[in-house]
Design a protein around this motif. Sequence first.
Motif, PDB file in Angstrom:
ATOM      1  N   GLY A  43       1.005  -1.699  -0.039  1.00 59.38           N
ATOM      2  CA  GLY A  43      -0.315   0.627   0.013  1.00 59.38           C
ATOM      3  C   GLY A  43       1.359   1.423  -0.097  1.00 59.38           C
ATOM      4  N   GLU A  44       1.975   1.390   0.910  1.00 55.11           N
ATOM      5  CA  GLU A  44       2.794   2.239   0.407  1.00 55.11           C
ATOM      6  C   GLU A  44       3.508   2.619  -0.540  1.00 55.11           C
TER       7      GLU A  44
ATOM      8  N   ALA B 104       1.929   6.172  -7.228  1.00 53.79           N
ATOM      9  CA  ALA B 104      -0.004   7.714  -7.156  1.00 53.79           C
ATOM     10  C   ALA B 104       1.143   8.715  -7.134  1.00 53.79           C
ATOM     11  N   HIS B 105       1.534   9.032  -6.289  1.00 51.39           N
ATOM     12  CA  HIS B 105       1.547  10.755  -6.732  1.00 51.39           C
ATOM     13  C   HIS B 105       3.405  10.837  -7.140  1.00 51.39           C
ATOM     14  N   GLU B 106       4.044  10.185  -7.009  1.00 53.62           N
ATOM     15  CA  GLU B 106       5.202  10.286  -8.266  1.00 53.62           C
ATOM     16  C   GLU B 106       4.722  10.516 -10.019  1.00 53.62           C
ATOM     17  N   ILE B 107       3.665   9.846 -10.242  1.00 59.36           N
ATOM     18  CA  ILE B 107       2.656   9.833 -11.761  1.00 59.36           C
ATOM     19  C   ILE B 107       2.152  10.381 -11.760  1.00 59.36           C
ATOM     20  N   GLN B 108       2.052  11.331 -11.027  1.00 59.12           N
ATOM     21  CA  GLN B 108       0.840  12.338 -10.583  1.00 59.12           C
ATOM     22  C   GLN B 108       1.032  13.502 -11.825  1.00 59.12           C
ATOM     23  N   ASN B 109       2.262  13.946 -11.358  1.00 57.72           N
ATOM     24  CA  ASN B 109       3.155  15.165 -12.380  1.00 57.72           C
ATOM     25  C   ASN B 109       2.633  15.094 -13.299  1.00 57.72           C
ATOM     26  N   PRO B 110       2.981  13.932 -14.266  1.00 60.68           N
ATOM     27  CA  PRO B 110       3.260  14.359 -15.418  1.00 60.68           C
ATOM     28  C   PRO B 110       1.993  14.076 -15.901  1.00 60.68           C
TER      29      PRO B 110
ATOM     30  N   ALA C 118       0.480  10.260   2.228  1.00 60.59           N
ATOM     31  CA  ALA C 118      -1.009   9.846   1.428  1.00 60.59           C
ATOM     32  C   ALA C 118      -2.197   9.081   2.611  1.00 60.59           C
ATOM     33  N   LYS C 119      -1.093   9.027   3.625  1.00 60.29           N
ATOM     34  CA  LYS C 119      -2.384   7.891   4.595  1.00 60.29           C
ATOM     35  C   LYS C 119      -2.257   9.431   5.344  1.00 60.29           C
ATOM     36  N   GLU C 120      -1.276  10.163   5.833  1.00 59.61           N
ATOM     37  CA  GLU C 120      -1.383  11.328   7.417  1.00 59.61           C
ATOM     38  C   GLU C 120      -0.951  12.795   6.186  1.00 59.61           C
TER      39      GLU C 120
END
Length: 694
Positions: A443-444, A450-456, A547-549
């Motif tokens: 999950g981590e 998800a955060h890495e790929i969101q920007n591009p 993402a969790k906090e």
Amino acid sequence: MLTQGFRWIQAFKPATINLKVIFMWTKRQPYVTLVIMLCLSISSVYAQDQKLADSLKIIYNEGTLSDSERLVILRKLSFNEIEDLNLSLNYAEELIDLAQKTGDQAALHSGYYQKGNKKRLFGDLEEALDAYIKSAEIARNNENRKGEGIAYGAIADIYSISNDHSNARLYYNKAIDILRETNDSIALASFILNAGEEFRIVEIYDTAYAYFEESEQIFEQLDYLIGKAYSMGNIGMIYASTGKNDLAEKNIREAIEILEDLGDYYPICVYLVSMADIYTEQGDNTTALDYVKRSLELATKYSLKEQIRDASLKLSELYEQAGNSAESYKYYKNYIVYRDSINNIKTVQSMANLRTDFEVSQKQMEVDRLSQQRQNQRWWLLTISGILFTTFVVLFMFYRNNRIKQKANRLLSKQKNEIQSTLEKLKSTQAQLIQSEKMASLGELTAGIAHEIQNPLNFVNNFSELNSELIDEANEEIANKNIEEVKLILNDLKENEGKINHHGKRAESIVKGMLLHSRGSSGQKEKTNINALCDEYLRLSYHGFRAKEKSFKADFKLETDDSLPVLEVVPQEIGRALLNLINNAFYAVNEKAKKNTEGYKPEVVVSTSSSPFGEGGNKGVKISISDNGPGIPDKVKEKIFQPFFTTKPTGQGTGLGLSLCYDIVKAHGGEIKVETEAGKGTEFIILLKLESVT
């Protein structure tokens, strides 16, 4: 400052006016017959109508209505009275009292729902939540699915306003799922709109925009003007948040014009502050001040606490930018007063208690049903036990000569079964805990990816939208035969396409990298760049923890020795060990940060270097993960690598993370140790021997 968006207050559909009741009354008062019938003919099912309320007040204040007639009129009055919120609240309270007296459950549900709406507008969130929960309980007990769905949506609104986003999304999903089963399109569109606002608050703009568009399409199909205005205004705030100020200003202005004609000032206050944000970004503070002052004036006039709070904060910021400290301080004090009146600690705790009580009451019926089943089962068990006992006595008398031998055999069999059962349970528990630890790591990793790929992906989407607009402009210029402008636009298109291609390839490289790491470990060692591995898992751990906090913030850095040789290791296993250790470091600094220690700044450092290994002083590789958290007490330091031992609260750790790290490092012929000082921090050190180096 991110403007707090507008959430639609879905007003529950009041009872249809009983024309027979009106006719009987107007026979006694014929001079208003024409007015009342005209108002009824133009009133829509959901649109609030002050004119209708004014006309119905004449009937109600006459004091000649029966209880059933008063229930019908009060439901209409509590819904349509929008100019005087105190009066509207009084009508809702009267409706509740009369419905309780007469036992009319539908009217009681409506009364509590309208009371919740008015209390929410006044900023009394605890009382609003209590009223909505009672409305939901009544609807559920009477199998009123539409009423239950609308009440859940209103509960979600309160949690969203209180920044309790997890509960807000939970209840929005409940509301939308139920309302999709009904034929109430307006209620469905309303809470789709509000769910979109929840995503806009946490800056997930693509999802928010999709929700707003869906609600706008439903309102458009129904030709529901006020709903279209809300969707239009919220889409405008999406544009404002993504830097499309021209589109934002156009949408918000049109929404305000519609709402002004309808006399709906609650959302107007929100959109006026959003307009101020647009002009602030453009550097026009004078116009921005005018919009915010207008918002504060309307909010004060209609006692809208949320809007008074937001407008006061915005005015404080604008005056501070203008160098007017006195005015800035005055409005900031006003903001503090209204902020604390809405979201004080006591209110938040009371709202949590209300939700707990509500969920317990919803499960009580299920508990009662299961209790009855158990009682029936107990009766049958006693009956069967009696039969078995009688049979046992007969058998006992028949086989009494073999009693001792049979008893011994039964005892041995029972003990064997108990031992076997205990062993199976232990194995099952161990497997579940190991699986839990693996799933937590997965999950981590997923959250970090998800955060890495969101920007591009955001860049690709934004430039695609921009290209669509440029193509429209190019078509216009072609029609005007302006070739030079067309060439300029085509150059812009080419540049944008290049950027889309660049960011698309960036996303592709991230996905390929993650696919490599997602492959199951073969147990075979591979040549691995330890510096790159540390950098990758440090970033994934940080993004996964964020993402969790959502409120978590910490400094982290990587200090590498570029002269390190390549190591022969199993990268997935060493990566899992690094991820567990870095996750523990972020957890430690976050726990210390929650104590609000003055001057404390959370920090995690991962470093690599050459280091002596073993007693012979041979060269090896050292990986260090250090934090400035609370440290590990001496009394538990010797136990931390034991399986199932954890210092985390129950439910937050399995006690297998450090044990797995220990096993992985030992399997590579290395060493792992910890250096810690209570109150100052902890450092975990991994040493890999020279034989692992190529």
